[in-house]
Write a protein that holds these residues in place. Structure first.
Motif, PDB file in Angstrom:
ATOM      1  N   HIS A 100       0.840  -1.188   0.000  1.00  0.00           N
ATOM      2  CA  HIS A 100       0.000   0.000   0.000  1.00  0.00           C
ATOM      3  C   HIS A 100       0.876   1.240   0.000  1.00  0.00           C
ATOM      4  CE1 HIS A 100      -3.971  -2.004   1.041  1.00  0.00           C
ATOM      5  NE2 HIS A 100      -3.087  -2.992   1.062  1.00  0.00           N
ATOM      6  N   ILE A 106       7.986  -1.204   6.766  1.00  0.00           N
ATOM      7  CA  ILE A 106       7.259  -2.424   6.430  1.00  0.00           C
ATOM      8  C   ILE A 106       7.892  -3.615   7.137  1.00  0.00           C
ATOM      9  CG2 ILE A 106       6.699  -4.014   4.548  1.00  0.00           C
ATOM     10  CD1 ILE A 106       6.722  -1.486   2.718  1.00  0.00           C
ATOM     11  N   HIS A 198       3.958   1.349  11.986  1.00  0.00           N
ATOM     12  CA  HIS A 198       4.416   0.365  11.008  1.00  0.00           C
ATOM     13  C   HIS A 198       3.250  -0.236  10.226  1.00  0.00           C
ATOM     14  CE1 HIS A 198       7.766   0.599  13.846  1.00  0.00           C
ATOM     15  NE2 HIS A 198       8.533   0.029  12.927  1.00  0.00           N
ATOM     16  N   GLU A 199       3.606  -0.950   9.142  1.00  0.00           N
ATOM     17  CA  GLU A 199       2.671  -1.817   8.429  1.00  0.00           C
ATOM     18  C   GLU A 199       3.223  -3.229   8.448  1.00  0.00           C
ATOM     19  OE1 GLU A 199       0.859   1.331   5.108  1.00  0.00           O
ATOM     20  OE2 GLU A 199       2.059  -0.393   4.464  1.00  0.00           O
ATOM     21  N   TYR A 201       2.849  -7.144   6.786  1.00  0.00           N
ATOM     22  CA  TYR A 201       2.359  -7.988   5.701  1.00  0.00           C
ATOM     23  C   TYR A 201       2.734  -9.426   6.052  1.00  0.00           C
ATOM     24  CZ  TYR A 201       1.813  -3.661   3.042  1.00  0.00           C
ATOM     25  OH  TYR A 201       1.434  -2.415   2.630  1.00  0.00           O
ATOM     26  N   THR A 217      -1.827  -6.493  17.091  1.00  0.00           N
ATOM     27  CA  THR A 217      -2.806  -5.421  17.277  1.00  0.00           C
ATOM     28  C   THR A 217      -3.202  -5.273  18.736  1.00  0.00           C
ATOM     29  OG1 THR A 217      -4.669  -6.901  16.792  1.00  0.00           O
ATOM     30  CG2 THR A 217      -3.723  -5.675  14.935  1.00  0.00           C
ATOM     31  N   LEU A 222      -0.310  -2.084  16.962  1.00  0.00           N
ATOM     32  CA  LEU A 222      -0.426  -2.040  15.507  1.00  0.00           C
ATOM     33  C   LEU A 222      -1.868  -1.724  15.145  1.00  0.00           C
ATOM     34  CD1 LEU A 222       0.963  -2.630  12.698  1.00  0.00           C
ATOM     35  CD2 LEU A 222      -0.074  -4.901  12.877  1.00  0.00           C
ATOM     36  N   ASP A 225      -5.933  -1.656  10.656  1.00  0.00           N
ATOM     37  CA  ASP A 225      -5.920  -1.460   9.210  1.00  0.00           C
ATOM     38  C   ASP A 225      -4.503  -1.408   8.643  1.00  0.00           C
ATOM     39  OD1 ASP A 225      -5.126   1.003  10.174  1.00  0.00           O
ATOM     40  OD2 ASP A 225      -6.665   2.163   9.124  1.00  0.00           O
ATOM     41  N   ALA A 226      -3.511  -1.726   9.465  1.00  0.00           N
ATOM     42  CA  ALA A 226      -2.125  -1.776   9.009  1.00  0.00           C
ATOM     43  C   ALA A 226      -1.604  -3.208   8.983  1.00  0.00           C
ATOM     44  CB  ALA A 226      -1.234  -0.906   9.892  1.00  0.00           C
TER      45      ALA A 226
END
Length: 267
Positions: A100, A106, A198-199, A201, A217, A222, A225-226
């Motif tokens: 994104h 990341i 941060h994000e 994945y 989360t 976190l 939505d990340a």
């Protein structure tokens, strides 16, 4: 008509992982985004989903990582019967497990062949000159499961701000492992207890993804939505992901989309 490809290469990367190279008929190059997948179409029309492991710019051939699953229709085929020169039909690309836009650092979490789409994403980042810091936590039971660790470590010299942190959960003494132990997401939490900027994945089994999402989360700030993910399950099972949002589950065997209240139904 579905694209037709020729199996142009087979390589054993680990006792239970093979890399397949597909060349599309007529030399066609398939345009895709890093992190997407294709469906291999079997003779009876059933499909099995595998992520692109190659980067979008390097699309002369399609690279797939296939993990052997007992009783898996395509994975058993890949290990027992497929030969160079065989033809395979596929459809796609599909999927939204892509980076994104933004500037946040990341964090990747990979389990087993969940490494494949992350490989595509990182190699695309190298090719396009992305500058966002990236760290990969790659988890496996044993060292053999980190089947391209040399490749992942090589990115540290090719992509500024990239780090690879391998984590083994059940390494035998024969691995002589002196690195991180435990679960990949637990190692991430130990390193970064505050993930508010941060994000993440994640790609792996739903059990890994559910544990990582809950802990990151719930305990590391976190934002919900990340957290972005792909997951895989054997066919003919049902997974529950909890919060009722629509998620796309891909990789490995069957791609489906969950629907509220969060039950994933597999054909």
């Amino acid at each position: 008509a579905l694209p037709i490809s020729t199996l142009s290469g087979i390589e054993t990367l680990a006792p239970d992982v093979r890399r397949l190279w597909l060349t599309v008929e007529g030399g066609e190059r398939i345009a895709f985004s890093a992190g997407q997948y294709i469906n291999i179409v079997l003779d009876d029309g059933a499909t099995r989903s595998y992520s692109f492991a190659n980067a979008p710019h390097d699309n002369g051939r399609i690279e797939l990582h296939v993990r052997r699953v007992a009783g898996g229709r395509f994975s058993e085929l890949a290990f027992e019967r497929l030969r160079v020169g065989d033809t395979l039909r596929f459809e796609g690309p599909f999927g939204r497990f892509t980076l994104h836009e933004g500037s946040a650092p990341i964090l990747f979490i990979a389990g087993a062949t969940g490494f494949a789409p992350i490989k595509s994403i990182v190699e695309n980042a190298i090719a396009t000159g992305q500058t966002r810091p990236m760290t990969l936590y790659w988890g496996s039971r044993d060292l053999a499961g980190l089947y391209q660790l040399d490749v992942a470590r090589s990115w540290e010299a090719r992509l500024p701000g990239f780090r690879c942190i391998p984590v083994l959960s059940d390494a035998p003494a024969t691995d002589a492992w002196s690195g991180r132990r435990g679960l990949a997401h637990a190692a991430l939490m130990a390193d970064l207890p505050d993930l508010s900027g941060h994000e993440v994945y994640a790609c792996g089994s739903p059990a890994m993804i559910d544990a990582a999402r809950a802990d990151l989360t719930g305990r590391c700030q976190l934002p919900t939505d990340a957290f972005f993910f792909d997951g895989f399950l054997p066919v003919k099972t049902v997974g529950v992901i909890g919060d009722g949002r629509t998620y796309e589950y891909v990789i490995g065997l069957r791609a489906v989309t969950s629907k509220p209240p969060g039950t994933i139904e597999w054909e």
